[in-house]
Design a protein around this motif. Structure first.
Motif, short mmCIF file in Angstrom:
data_model
loop_
_atom_site.label_atom_id
_atom_site.label_comp_id
_atom_site.label_asym_id
_atom_site.label_seq_id
_atom_site.Cartn_x
_atom_site.Cartn_y
_atom_site.Cartn_z
N GLU A 1 -68.00 9.08 50.01
CA GLU A 1 -67.07 10.14 49.60
C GLU A 1 -66.48 9.91 48.22
OE1 GLU A 1 -64.36 10.39 52.94
OE2 GLU A 1 -65.52 12.07 53.76
N ARG A 2 -66.51 8.69 47.71
CA ARG A 2 -65.92 8.44 46.39
C ARG A 2 -66.94 8.61 45.26
NH1 ARG A 2 -64.82 1.98 45.72
NH2 ARG A 2 -64.58 2.62 43.53
N TRP A 3 -68.22 8.88 45.61
CA TRP A 3 -69.21 9.13 44.57
C TRP A 3 -68.71 10.24 43.65
CZ3 TRP A 3 -71.87 13.49 43.05
CH2 TRP A 3 -72.90 13.27 42.12
N ASP B 1 -69.49 16.40 61.51
CA ASP B 1 -69.96 15.79 62.74
C ASP B 1 -70.09 14.28 62.63
OD1 ASP B 1 -70.30 18.06 64.47
OD2 ASP B 1 -71.95 18.67 63.19
N PHE B 2 -69.66 13.71 61.50
CA PHE B 2 -69.70 12.26 61.37
C PHE B 2 -68.41 11.69 61.92
CE2 PHE B 2 -69.16 8.15 59.34
CZ PHE B 2 -70.43 7.61 59.47
N LEU B 3 -68.52 10.76 62.85
CA LEU B 3 -67.36 10.17 63.51
C LEU B 3 -66.92 8.91 62.77
CD1 LEU B 3 -68.59 10.50 67.19
CD2 LEU B 3 -67.07 12.03 65.95
N ARG B 4 -65.70 8.95 62.25
CA ARG B 4 -65.18 7.82 61.48
C ARG B 4 -64.47 6.82 62.39
NH1 ARG B 4 -62.82 7.86 55.77
NH2 ARG B 4 -61.90 5.80 55.55
N GLY B 5 -64.68 5.56 62.14
CA GLY B 5 -64.01 4.50 62.87
C GLY B 5 -63.99 3.24 62.03
N PRO B 6 -63.36 2.19 62.51
CA PRO B 6 -63.29 0.94 61.74
C PRO B 6 -64.67 0.40 61.36
CG PRO B 6 -61.74 0.88 63.56
CD PRO B 6 -62.58 2.10 63.76
N SER B 7 -65.67 0.64 62.20
CA SER B 7 -67.00 0.06 61.95
C SER B 7 -67.74 0.73 60.80
CB SER B 7 -67.85 0.15 63.22
OG SER B 7 -68.08 1.51 63.56
N ASN B 8 -67.35 1.95 60.44
CA ASN B 8 -68.09 2.66 59.39
C ASN B 8 -67.21 3.20 58.28
OD1 ASN B 8 -66.90 5.09 60.33
ND2 ASN B 8 -68.56 5.40 61.80
N ALA B 9 -65.91 2.88 58.33
CA ALA B 9 -64.96 3.45 57.36
C ALA B 9 -65.31 3.10 55.92
CB ALA B 9 -63.54 2.99 57.69
N ALA B 10 -65.71 1.85 55.68
CA ALA B 10 -66.03 1.43 54.31
C ALA B 10 -67.25 2.18 53.79
CB ALA B 10 -66.27 -0.08 54.27
N ALA B 11 -68.24 2.37 54.64
CA ALA B 11 -69.45 3.08 54.21
C ALA B 11 -69.14 4.54 53.93
CB ALA B 11 -70.53 2.96 55.29
N LEU B 12 -68.35 5.17 54.79
CA LEU B 12 -67.99 6.57 54.56
C LEU B 12 -67.17 6.72 53.28
CD1 LEU B 12 -67.95 9.50 55.48
CD2 LEU B 12 -65.96 8.96 56.91
N THR B 13 -66.26 5.79 53.05
CA THR B 13 -65.45 5.84 51.83
C THR B 13 -66.33 5.73 50.60
OG1 THR B 13 -63.51 4.89 52.92
CG2 THR B 13 -63.63 4.68 50.53
N LEU B 14 -67.33 4.86 50.65
CA LEU B 14 -68.26 4.72 49.52
C LEU B 14 -68.96 6.04 49.24
CD1 LEU B 14 -69.78 2.76 47.52
CD2 LEU B 14 -71.54 2.64 49.29
N LYS C 1 -76.46 5.39 59.42
CA LYS C 1 -76.88 5.29 58.02
C LYS C 1 -77.57 6.57 57.55
CE LYS C 1 -79.50 1.64 58.53
NZ LYS C 1 -79.40 1.53 60.00
N SER C 2 -78.46 7.10 58.38
CA SER C 2 -79.17 8.32 58.00
C SER C 2 -78.23 9.51 57.90
CB SER C 2 -80.28 8.64 59.02
OG SER C 2 -81.30 7.67 58.96
N HIS C 3 -77.21 9.53 58.76
CA HIS C 3 -76.22 10.60 58.71
C HIS C 3 -75.45 10.54 57.38
CE1 HIS C 3 -73.18 13.10 61.29
NE2 HIS C 3 -73.29 13.56 60.06
N LEU C 4 -75.01 9.34 57.01
CA LEU C 4 -74.31 9.19 55.73
C LEU C 4 -75.21 9.55 54.56
CD1 LEU C 4 -72.22 5.90 56.12
CD2 LEU C 4 -71.38 8.25 56.00
N ALA C 5 -76.48 9.13 54.64
CA ALA C 5 -77.42 9.45 53.56
C ALA C 5 -77.59 10.96 53.43
CB ALA C 5 -78.77 8.79 53.83
#
Length: 228
Positions: free
Chosen positions: A42-44, A27-40, A62-66
Motif C-alpha cells: 500500500e505504500r508503493w 477481500d484481503f484479510l489483514r492480521g499481524p501475520s501479514n500486516a507488514a506485507a500489506l503495508t509494503l 502472496k498471490s492476493h497481494l501481488a
C-alpha cells in the motif's frame, strides 16, 4: 470483508456448485501475520528499493497481494517458472512486474541474473514472491547471490487465531457457503494454524456436503474432523 472482526452469519447452506476466489483489496484479510506485507504494497511507490520481495508459506496470501499491487500499478504477472522463456523487454513494458513463485528448484540462474539486471536498467518496479528468503538460495553465480541478498523483503507468517477464523469465513464465502460461529470455532480448534489447512478444510466440508446433499454444519465438521 476486510478485517478479522468479520461477523459470522447465523445459518449455513451450500448455494452453488462452483466458486471463485476474489483477489480484490476489500477481500484481503489483514492480521499481524501479514500486516507488514500489506503495508509494503500500500505504500508503493515509497519502497526501500525498486525491487522488493514478499516471503511466505504456501497459501499465505502472496498471490492476493501481488494481484492488488498489479491492479494498482498496471504490472504484468510473470511466473518464475517461465522466466527463461519470456520476452523480458516486453514484460517490463508497463514499468512494473510481478515475478511470482520464485523458488530454487528448477531455477535458471542466468535467466534470473539477466532479469534483475534488466529490471535495474529499465528502472522498473518489481515485486517478487517466494516461499523462501532470497538470501537462502544456494546460487552458484556470485553476483546473482549478492543481488538477491540486497533485495529488501517482508515475511508473512502463519495466521493468528482471529485471522484464522476470519479466513475460514472468507474461504467459505468464496464457495458461497455461510457458516455460523459454532462451526468456525470447531474448525479453528482442530485444524493446523495455516492458510493451506483452512482452505483444505473448507474444500472437504463443501465436497462432502454436496455428496451427501447436506448443509455445511458443525455436525458435519464433527463427522469429518473428529480425532480418533
Amino acid at each position: 470483508m476486510s478485517d478479522t472482526n468479520t461477523s459470522l452469519a447465523p445459518r449455513q447452506l451450500v448455494l452453488a456448485l462452483d466458486h471463485s476466489v476474489s483477489f480484490a483489496r476489500e477481500d484481503f484479510l489483514r492480521g499481524p501475520s501479514n500486516a507488514a506485507a500489506l503495508t509494503l504494497i500500500e505504500r508503493w511507490p515509497d519502497w526501500p528499493d525498486r525491487i522488493v520481495a514478499v516471503i511466505g508459506p504456501e497459501g499465505s496470501g502472496k498471490s492476493h497481494l501481488a494481484a492488488i499491487w498489479a491492479e494498482a500499478t498496471g504490472a504484468r504477472i510473470l511466473s518464475a517458472k517461465l522466466l527463461s522463456l519470456s520476452d523480458l523487454p516486453a514484460a517490463f513494458a508497463t514499468g512494473a512486474l510481478v515475478l511470482e513463485d520464485l523458488e530454487f528448484a528448477g531455477l535458471d540462474e542466468r535467466a534470473l541474473f539477466h532479469f534483475l539486471n534488466l529490471a535495474r536498467e529499465n528502472g522498473a518496479f518489481v515485486l517478487i514472491t517466494s516461499r523462501s528468503p532470497l538470501s537462502t538460495f544456494p546460487v552458484a553465480i556470485r553476483d546473482l547471490a549478492s543481488r538477491m541478498r540486497a533485495v529488501p523483503s517482508v515475511t508473512m507468517s502463519s495466521p493468528d487465531d482471529a485471522l484464522l477464523r476470519a479466513l475460514i469465513v472468507k474461504l467459505a464465502a468464496d464457495r458461497q457457503i455461510s457458516v455460523d460461529e459454532a462451526l468456525v470455532n470447531y474448525l479453528a480448534n482442530r485444524i493446523e494454524r495455516s492458510f493451506v489447512a483452512a482452505r483444505a478444510a473448507i474444500d472437504r466440508l463443501d465436497e462432502e456436503a454436496l455428496r451427501q446433499h447436506r448443509p455445511v454444519t458443525r455436525a458435519l465438521a464433527v463427522e469429518l474432523f473428529r480425532v480418533p
